[in-house]
Design a protein around this motif. Structure first.
Motif: not given
Length: 837
Positions: A755-766, A793-794, A797-809
């Motif tokens: 569960k990505v921190p803080h709704h996917g805000s840019r304040y996440s460490l790569p 940016l987030i 980063t997630l797409h680059t490392q091959g993560t499938q991203v799902l968003r409730t919006d």
């Protein structure tokens, strides 16, 4: 044998009146509405140009009106012996009559629309040039004095970190008397919208004069308010409201207190049904009524007023009162009810519409009802131009039009086919109203209710009785509270029936059909309905249509029940679409039992999600931190589910949130426990470990207020072992919190689902995202939010490392289930998010 006298021509007579409805004033009403909308959304200059054009057209039409001819002596009748007397020509007379009618209709339409254009031009110009308008653009501070109009309304726009939607945030409208800003007294007049965050504002009554100070902000486009004032202090009251407003407030309060003898969902419904008082209305009831197509019962409408006036008329008839006495009594009842329900524009509109509906139903004069409706629309728009953009006004007009234009015909057709009179009207009225209002409702919600007609048919028999008894209970509450409570008990079965009908109608599989929202969806539905109306005129197509509908019911509904598309079978994790907030559900091996992490900002959204998942028991409800977008739905979840305990962090800030949580958990009898790192709890197929926060003492056990960032970093961080793999739930931790976790846990943070921190805000460490390296990333975020979440940016980063991203919006509710090939994803309900935007 004497000759037979020649047959004489029958005497000329007036043409019979047209059999259809009288639509002569309809173009004027529509033109007035269109011109007012144009002025609201484009400003005073286009409205002024439109007024000039319409005035010129009206003058031209007046010049083209044929002048009345002088009466001429009739010609001497032809002798009886003339076998073929010439007949006077009628074609020229018909043409003159048509020209006269066309010119008169054009004159009426352009004159009324021109008056509306002049009025809206003056109003929009006054708003645009109001002294507060320029100050609002600069965010200046002002002190305003004025009179409150209408009841305070709960604030429905929760800000990040602010109070939840069911808090004491209040919205009011103030008619200005004077304003002071930048040390100067400004010109008076105009309207200001107040956004008040102090508890005392919820007790302010309409008609109350007051003075307050706050920060100005611009009003939204299409609004005739001069500015918005954000207030954080208590109002300075100047005198008392008028006696009739005090009396209405006393009666409304008495009805709320008397209604408390019913269960909570019914206790809030009765004041809402009777006088439109939604103060104690449960959000789950609002959600059920909205899904069932019964939301019109939760506000004062023409139906309420028609029921009250109809009851008075029936009483007068039973007492054998004369027509004038009955009319006067009904008028007094209408006036009293308007005062009780507050004489604000929506109630006044409902009063006028109710009067028209009663007139149409009691007199049966359809031709007179349509001009009365058109004239009323025109007068209301001239008096209050903001009604042109009010969806409630549009729905009321459409429902009244269906009542006077379509429902009588459908009712007559049903009676001709052998349906009893009462049942025919009960079927025709909700069906006609639903047909006329469906495009607007679809445009608002993005859903087409398939159970609304049936739900209204089932609810209709008790609405009138409950309304009349509720009004009597409200009046008795100030005379004899015990008698009022007795009457409320009598309405209990009716309230139970309405709640039950709404709940089961909302829970019917496929009760709503996803549909495009907005104006496009509304016009699409209008087109579909018109095509169906044309095709259904053919008997062969009617048979095919009924057969197809029956086949769909017999096939699709059992499939939906036996193999539902939602919830996903075997689901382990669900991210509920609660808008700009978090709500994560973790399944156990026991059906109907799950752990809930956060409740989002909106109680309606989270309870709807849990109901869709068939969750009734929550052994542990965890609040990662105490911001509004994580705790707003707590009270409703506790009211509707069996909750074992509520877990919070040792960092108990902000103070208002702690106070609210202790209040609602205490009222529900649910223990409140602190969760610390190292705590681990296990249920069948689920284990929950608390990993953080590692440094809660940094926020100070001294009780000092912490910043938003510090509270985010104090979020509880949870690792859950589920059947779909390891899940890392991070709350809203930011850079410092993520760095602490990396230093303490390192590679132990790896997870299958994040569960990505803080709704996917840019304040996440790569480095943090790379360490977790999830296969699936869940981002719980609201559509069109003002915070820029999620950050590109987030996402990159997630797409680059091959993560499938799902968003409730974008995807709505998200469910993850295990499979031999990896996590299986299912999406649900994203035609439109449940959370109001």
């Amino acid at each position: 044998m004497p000759p037979e006298p020649p047959a004489s021509e029958p005497p000329a007579s007036e043409p019979p009146p047209p059999s259809g409805p009288d639509l002569r004033l309809v173009p004027a009403a529509l033109a007035t509405w269109a011109v007012t909308l144009l002025g609201l959304h484009t400003g005073w200059l286009p409205a002024t140009l439109t007024a000039i054009l319409l005035t010129a057209t009206a003058v031209t039409a007046a010049c083209l009106l044929p002048r009345p001819r002088k009466p001429t002596h009739p010609a001497t009748p032809a002798p009886a012996s003339t076998p073929h007397a010439p007949t006077p020509p009628r074609r020229s007379h018909s043409r003159r009559l048509l020209r006269h009618r066309l010119a008169a209709a054009t004159l009426t339409t352009c004159a009324l629309a021109g008056a509306a254009a002049i009025g809206i031009a003056l109003r929009t110009h006054a708003t645009a040039t109001h002294p507060l308008h320029a100050l609002a653009e600069r965010g200046a501070t002002a002190t305003l004095t004025g009179t409150v109009t209408g009841d305070p309304r709960p604030m429905r726009t929760p800000a990040y970190g602010g109070r939840p939607t069911n808090s004491n945030g209040t919205v009011l409208t103030l008619d200005l008397e004077s304003a002071h800003a930048t040390g100067d007294q400004l010109s008076t007049g105009g309207t200001v919208l107040l956004l008040a965050l102090h508890d005392s504002w919820s007790a302010v009554s309409p008609g109350q004069r007051l003075r307050t100070t706050g920060k100005l902000a611009p009003a939204r486009p299409g609004d005739l308010t001069a500015a918005v004032l954000r207030v954080h202090n208590a109002p300075e009251l100047l005198g008392t409201p008028p006696f009739w407003q005090r009396a209405a407030t006393h009666i409304r309060t008495g009805l709320r207190q008397a209604s408390a003898v019913l269960p909570s969902d019914q206790a809030g419904l009765l004041p809402s049904l009777v006088v439109g008082d939604t103060t104690t209305l449960a959000p789950r009831v609002v959600a059920d009524f909205r899904a069932a197509g019964l939301s019109h019962l939760l506000a004062v409408s023409g139906t309420n007023l028609a029921i009250v006036c109809g009851a008075v008329l029936l009483l007068c008839q039973a007492l054998r009162a004369g027509p004038r006495t009955a009319t006067a009594a009904a008028a007094l009842a209408l006036l009293g009810f308007v005062i009780l329900a507050r004489p604000q524009p929506s109630v006044l509109r409902a009063a006028v519409m109710a009067a028209i509906g009663l007139y149409a139903l009691t007199s049966g004069r359809e031709r007179a009802a349509i001009p009365a409706l058109a004239g009323t629309i025109t007068i209301l728009l001239l008096a209050d131009p903001e009604l042109a953009g009010d969806l409630g006004f549009l729905l009321s007009v459409l429902a009244t039009t269906a009542l006077v234009l379509l429902a009588p015909r459908w009712s007559d057709n049903l009676r001709q086919r052998g349906v009893p009179g009462g049942l025919a009207e009960a079927l025709a009225i909700p069906a006609a109203a639903h047909l006329f209002t469906a495009p607007v409702v679809v445009g608002m919600t993005g859903e087409l209710s398939l159970t609304a007609i049936l739900a209204n048919l089932l609810a209709a028999p008790v609405v009138a009785l409950a309304t009349v008894l509720g009004v009597l209970a409200a009046v008795l509450s100030v005379i004899h509270p015990g008698a009022a409570e007795l009457l409320v008990h009598v309405t209990g079965p009716a309230m139970w029936w309405l709640v039950t009908v709404a709940h089961h109608a909302a829970a019917v599989p496929m009760s709503t059909l996803p549909w495009p929202s907005g104006a496009g969806g509304a016009f699409l539905l209008i087109g579909v309905l018109l095509v169906l109306a044309l095709l259904l005129r053919r008997r062969r197509f009617r048979v095919l249509f009924l057969a197809a509908a029956l086949l769909a019911i017999l096939v699709l509904v059992p499939i939906r029940v036996l193999r539902p598309g939602w919830p996903l079978p075997g689901w382990a994790v669900v991210a509920c679409d609660v808008g700009q907030g978090d709500a994560i559900v973790l399944a156990t091996a026991d059906p109907g039992r799950a752990v809930l992490i956060d409740t989002g900002p909106d109680p309606i959204a989270i309870t709807a999600c849990l109901r869709d998942l068939d969750i009734d028991r929550i052994p542990l409800l965890v609040l990662t931190h105490l911001h509004a977008d994580h705790i707003g739905g707590l009270a409703e979840v506790l009211a509707e589910h069996a909750v074992g305990a509520v877990g919070i962090s040792s960092v108990q800030q902000p103070p208002w949130a702690v106070k609210e949580i202790r209040r609602v958990t205490g009222a529900a009898g649910v223990p409140l426990v602190e969760l610390h790192p190292g705590t681990s709890t296990t249920w069948p197929a689920l284990t929950v470990d608390i990993l953080g926060p590692r440094s809660p003492t940094a926020l100070g056990a001294t009780g000092e207020r912490a910043s938003g960032t510090a509270l985010n970093d104090a979020s509880l961080v949870i690792r859950a072992h589920t059947t779909a793999g390891r899940v890392l739930l991070t709350g809203d931790i930011e850079l410092a919190g993520q760095a602490d976790l990396l230093a303490d846990k390192g590679s132990e943070l790896s997870a299958d689902i994040l569960k990505v921190p803080h709704h996917g805000s840019r304040y996440s460490l790569p480095r943090f995202l790379a360490t977790v390296r999830p296969r699936v990333a869940l981002i719980s975020v609201g559509a069109d939010n003002d915070y820029g979440h999620p950050s590109p940016l987030i996402l990159d980063t997630l797409h680059t490392q091959g993560t499938q991203v799902l968003r409730t919006d974008q995807d709505g509710d998200l469910a993850i289930a295990p499979s031999p090939q990896g996590p299986v994803i299912s999406r649900h309900g994203k035609e439109k998010s449940r959370t109001p935007r």
